[in-house]
Write an enzyme that holds these catalytic residues in place. Structure first.
Site, PDB file in Angstrom:
ATOM      1  N   HIS A  84     -51.144  15.750  80.130  1.00  0.00           N
ATOM      2  CA  HIS A  84     -52.077  15.486  81.231  1.00  0.00           C
ATOM      3  C   HIS A  84     -53.417  16.189  81.018  1.00  0.00           C
ATOM      4  O   HIS A  84     -53.485  17.228  80.358  1.00  0.00           O
ATOM      5  CB  HIS A  84     -51.463  15.828  82.602  1.00  0.00           C
ATOM      6  CG  HIS A  84     -51.281  17.280  82.886  1.00  0.00           C
ATOM      7  ND1 HIS A  84     -50.165  17.779  83.528  1.00  0.00           N
ATOM      8  CD2 HIS A  84     -52.061  18.362  82.665  1.00  0.00           C
ATOM      9  CE1 HIS A  84     -50.282  19.081  83.670  1.00  0.00           C
ATOM     10  NE2 HIS A  84     -51.424  19.463  83.154  1.00  0.00           N
ATOM     11  N   ASP A 130     -59.656  20.070  89.870  1.00  0.00           N
ATOM     12  CA  ASP A 130     -58.529  19.763  90.751  1.00  0.00           C
ATOM     13  C   ASP A 130     -58.181  20.907  91.700  1.00  0.00           C
ATOM     14  O   ASP A 130     -58.669  22.021  91.545  1.00  0.00           O
ATOM     15  CB  ASP A 130     -57.284  19.373  89.917  1.00  0.00           C
ATOM     16  CG  ASP A 130     -57.119  20.234  88.660  1.00  0.00           C
ATOM     17  OD1 ASP A 130     -57.629  21.369  88.641  1.00  0.00           O
ATOM     18  OD2 ASP A 130     -56.477  19.773  87.712  1.00  0.00           O
ATOM     19  N   ASN A 171     -47.258  17.873  78.727  1.00  0.00           N
ATOM     20  CA  ASN A 171     -46.937  16.437  78.792  1.00  0.00           C
ATOM     21  C   ASN A 171     -48.170  15.559  78.554  1.00  0.00           C
ATOM     22  O   ASN A 171     -48.131  14.360  78.761  1.00  0.00           O
ATOM     23  CB  ASN A 171     -46.287  16.080  80.141  1.00  0.00           C
ATOM     24  CG  ASN A 171     -47.253  16.202  81.313  1.00  0.00           C
ATOM     25  OD1 ASN A 171     -48.394  16.634  81.162  1.00  0.00           O
ATOM     26  ND2 ASN A 171     -46.802  15.828  82.500  1.00  0.00           N
ATOM     27  N   GLU A 220     -51.485  12.674  85.387  1.00  0.00           N
ATOM     28  CA  GLU A 220     -50.177  12.711  84.734  1.00  0.00           C
ATOM     29  C   GLU A 220     -49.986  11.449  83.892  1.00  0.00           C
ATOM     30  O   GLU A 220     -50.719  10.466  84.067  1.00  0.00           O
ATOM     31  CB  GLU A 220     -49.084  12.797  85.803  1.00  0.00           C
ATOM     32  CG  GLU A 220     -49.141  14.058  86.661  1.00  0.00           C
ATOM     33  CD  GLU A 220     -48.631  15.307  85.925  1.00  0.00           C
ATOM     34  OE1 GLU A 220     -48.686  15.366  84.686  1.00  0.00           O
ATOM     35  OE2 GLU A 220     -48.177  16.226  86.629  1.00  0.00           O
TER      36      GLU A 220
END
Ligand code: F6R
Length: 267
Positions: free
Chosen positions: A138, A67, A136, A143
């Site tokens: 990801h 990314d 979280n 996400e």
């Protein structure tokens, strides 16, 4: 899935580096998927050491990073281009022509994402994909809510991720709101997937990834669908796991050595 629990960050980094080196010895033209963030820093340090001390050769390797932030030029201190140069590529002998990182400055983002996917395909596909995990859940910047079949595309970063990553910027307002990221579908096509996590702030995400239900609200749980997923964690990140995951025969599975005697449980 093989879950390997190590004592601490150093041991996690070394085990991950042994795995990368093993695959590289077996295939010098390895196609390696790479991650940024704090977690793989120790892995990169160890690979750099292996390159310097043991001649680990990256000259034929092709790399694809997961990314990049949208809007950060390659020389921005927090861009993943810069991160990879400073923490890895400047210290090994990878051929820059074979290094791929999404370009956060392109105007034709969709075309760029399609090109990225096509390049992965043209390289023959990713052999080993290194992953970190967000608190979280990801993976890359997929996400919670990302679809299982997603491909390289732009994602809006969650508030939680921007807060987590604000530590690298002067303030949260400077953290970009979007990133180009490989999709979950892209990641799951890698031959081997190596998920690393350390620290108790990752314990809930690791539990959800390894033992939780397969759900888009915990994107890392999708690696349960992968046939060769290796999860290397320290004791703190493993602290919420209910099962004894590591087996005495983990070495054989990780390094694909013949197994004699009883078989390890690698479901
Ligand atoms: C980075 C990436 C992210 C990180 C994750 C964990 O390329 O894909 O998914 O792996 O945010 O980051 P750290 O390792 O900093 O906790």
């Amino acid at each position: 899935m093989l879950v390997i629990i190590k004592d601490d960050y150093e041991a996690v980094s070394q085990e991950a580096a042994r795995l990368v080196a093993d695959r590289l010895h077996k295939k010098p033209s390895l196609v390696l998927g790479l991650a940024t963030g704090s977690t793989p820093l120790g892995l990169y340090r160890e690979l750099i050491r292996m390159h310097a001390d043991e001649g680990l050769d990256f000259s034929k390797v092709t790399t694809f990073n997961l990314d990049e932030y949208v809007g950060l030029p390659p020389d921005h201190p927090q861009s993943y281009h810069r991160f990879m140069r400073e923490n890895f590529f400047d210290h090994i002998n990878a051929d820059p022509r074979f290094v791929h990182i999404p370009d956060g400055m392109v105007t034709e983002i969709e075309a760029h994402c399609q090109w990225y996917e096509a390049e992965i395909e043209r390289s023959g596909g990713i052999d080993l994909q290194v992953l970190g995990i967000g608190a979280n859940g990801h993976i890359a910047f997929n996400e919670p809510g990302s679809s299982l079949g997603s491909r390289t595309r732009v994602k809006t970063l969650s508030r939680a991720t921007r807060e987590d990553n604000a530590r690298f910027f002067r303030s949260i307002d400077e953290v970009p709101r979007h990133a180009i990221t490989m999709g979950i579908g892209t990641i799951l096509e890698a031959q081997d997937v190596l998920l690393m996590a350390c620290g108790d702030q990752k314990a809930a995400a690791i539990q959800a990834a390894v033992e939780g239900p397969l759900t888009a609200s915990a994107p890392a749980s999708m690696i349960q669908m992968h046939r060769n997923a290796f999860v290397i964690v320290d004791r703190a990140a493993a602290s919420r796991l209910s099962d004894e995951h590591a087996t005495a025969l983990e070495e054989a599975v990780l390094f694909r050595r013949p197994i004699s005697g009883s078989h390890p449980d690698t479901a």
